[in-house]
Scaffold this motif. Structure first.
Motif, PDB file in Angstrom:
ATOM      1  N   CYS A  23      12.867   4.266 -49.843  1.00 49.41           N
ATOM      2  CA  CYS A  23      11.743   3.606 -50.516  1.00 49.41           C
ATOM      3  C   CYS A  23      12.203   2.375 -51.298  1.00 49.41           C
ATOM      4  O   CYS A  23      11.478   1.384 -51.391  1.00 49.41           O
ATOM      5  CB  CYS A  23      11.030   4.590 -51.438  1.00 49.41           C
ATOM      6  SG  CYS A  23      10.077   5.827 -50.530  1.00 49.41           S
ATOM      7  N   GLU A  24      13.420   2.433 -51.849  1.00 50.11           N
ATOM      8  CA  GLU A  24      13.964   1.252 -52.541  1.00 50.11           C
ATOM      9  C   GLU A  24      14.106   0.093 -51.563  1.00 50.11           C
ATOM     10  O   GLU A  24      13.856  -1.058 -51.908  1.00 50.11           O
ATOM     11  CB  GLU A  24      15.318   1.584 -53.170  1.00 50.11           C
ATOM     12  CG  GLU A  24      15.234   2.475 -54.395  1.00 50.11           C
ATOM     13  CD  GLU A  24      14.426   1.857 -55.521  1.00 50.11           C
ATOM     14  OE1 GLU A  24      14.438   0.621 -55.685  1.00 50.11           O
ATOM     15  OE2 GLU A  24      13.736   2.619 -56.226  1.00 50.11           O
ATOM     16  N   GLN A  25      14.510   0.403 -50.339  1.00 47.34           N
ATOM     17  CA  GLN A  25      14.660  -0.653 -49.328  1.00 47.34           C
ATOM     18  C   GLN A  25      13.309  -1.231 -48.944  1.00 47.34           C
ATOM     19  O   GLN A  25      13.178  -2.422 -48.690  1.00 47.34           O
ATOM     20  CB  GLN A  25      15.388  -0.104 -48.106  1.00 47.34           C
ATOM     21  CG  GLN A  25      16.817   0.286 -48.433  1.00 47.34           C
ATOM     22  CD  GLN A  25      17.674   0.458 -47.188  1.00 47.34           C
ATOM     23  OE1 GLN A  25      17.758  -0.426 -46.344  1.00 47.34           O
ATOM     24  NE2 GLN A  25      18.312   1.602 -47.079  1.00 47.34           N
ATOM     25  N   LEU A  26      12.283  -0.357 -48.939  1.00 42.19           N
ATOM     26  CA  LEU A  26      10.922  -0.830 -48.676  1.00 42.19           C
ATOM     27  C   LEU A  26      10.532  -1.884 -49.701  1.00 42.19           C
ATOM     28  O   LEU A  26      10.035  -2.958 -49.363  1.00 42.19           O
ATOM     29  CB  LEU A  26       9.938   0.349 -48.745  1.00 42.19           C
ATOM     30  CG  LEU A  26       8.485  -0.005 -49.054  1.00 42.19           C
ATOM     31  CD1 LEU A  26       7.801  -0.571 -47.830  1.00 42.19           C
ATOM     32  CD2 LEU A  26       7.710   1.184 -49.577  1.00 42.19           C
ATOM     33  N   ARG A  27      10.779  -1.568 -50.955  1.00 40.43           N
ATOM     34  CA  ARG A  27      10.391  -2.506 -52.014  1.00 40.43           C
ATOM     35  C   ARG A  27      11.174  -3.809 -51.897  1.00 40.43           C
ATOM     36  O   ARG A  27      10.648  -4.887 -52.182  1.00 40.43           O
ATOM     37  CB  ARG A  27      10.608  -1.871 -53.388  1.00 40.43           C
ATOM     38  CG  ARG A  27       9.545  -0.820 -53.719  1.00 40.43           C
ATOM     39  CD  ARG A  27       9.758  -0.254 -55.109  1.00 40.43           C
ATOM     40  NE  ARG A  27       8.772   0.764 -55.447  1.00 40.43           N
ATOM     41  CZ  ARG A  27       7.723   0.557 -56.226  1.00 40.43           C
ATOM     42  NH1 ARG A  27       7.500  -0.623 -56.742  1.00 40.43           N
ATOM     43  NH2 ARG A  27       6.872   1.538 -56.483  1.00 40.43           N
TER      44      ARG A  27
END
Lengths: 143, 109
Positions: A23-27
């Motif tokens: 999810c951090e990579q999504l952001r």
């Protein structure tokens, strides 16, 4: 300022501990996404990944699945693909987007089983298909 | 999982020091809150100021804690970020829990 289209494809280990880093990579791929939309999309993606890990892949951390993020100026598309047991598309389609319970009845309050309803209520487009052993969930949200 | 607790009059304020209240955090969160209730804290305020994202596991854990109170005492929630508040609204949990914009408002009344 409009955001340039960006994409990211991740191979994610079937372990709930792998969800937050994904999810951090999504952001990072969609830095211009409005904060409320980013939080909601992260919720939907987390639900989808949790379902794949715990149900379709049976919590086997030796297995993995694929997540593709396509970020554009108008919205974000998420593709989650796994080769696990999956869920019947008919059953998925029949699951309601709205939770029904009596807020005044303590015992009726749901403690689980809210994930797919939450995905359906957050995202503008939700498609779940199975093809040649691959379960594929496509999610899209405008912002 | 990190929680910071503070007694304010007869209320225990529990600040969740996590960016995500999700499937990895939910079991520990549930058991720690239930332990606080069993130790005598029946009036609780959950401060979610640091929580950027909540999923159905986190929401289910809060419901489980609420049920653990067994209709006694109260569980209020404050300082929800916009996305977290939206999840409460989408799941109709905003009809179950009293949501407040500040810790002071949640503790009072």
């Amino acid at each position: 300022m409009p955001q340039a289209p960006a994409s990211l494809r991740l191979t994610v280990r079937a372990d709930v501990a792998a969800i937050a880093p994904a999810c951090e990579q999504l952001r990072a791929v969609c830095p211009a996404m409005p904060p409320e939309a980013a939080s909601l999309v992260e919720t939907a993606l987390s639900e989808a990944m949790t379902n794949v890990i715990e149900h379709s892949l049976g919590g086997d951390a030796g297995r993995s699945f694929e997540v593709q993020l396509n970020c554009a100026a108008a919205g974000i598309e998420l593709l989650i693909e796994d080769d696990g047991s999956g869920l019947s598309p008919a059953l998925f389609a029949a699951m309601p987007a709205e939770l029904r319970f009596d807020p005044d009845d303590l015992e009726s309050l749901p403690e689980s089983g809210m994930g797919i309803a939450l995905i359906k209520s957050i995202m503008d487009e939700v498609e779940y298909t199975q093809d040649r052993g691959i379960n594929r969930l496509r999610l899209y949200k405008r912002y | 999982m990190q929680l910071v607790t503070e007694h304010v009059a007869d209320t225990l304020v529990v600040a969740v020091q996590e960016r995500r209240l999700d499937a990895t955090i939910a079991p520990a969160f549930r058991s720690e809150l239930c332990r606080l209730i069993d130790d005598g804290s029946k009036r609780l305020v959950l401060d979610l100021a640091e929580v950027r994202m909540i999923d159905s596991s986190g929401l289910g854990a809060i419901v489980s804690v609420f049920k653990h109170l067994g209709g006694q005492g109260r569980l209020r929630i404050c300082n929800l970020q916009d996305g977290v508040r939206a999840v409460f609204k989408l799941t109709h949990m905003d009809r179950v829990f009293e949501l407040f914009d500040s810790r002071q408002a949640a503790v009072g009344g």
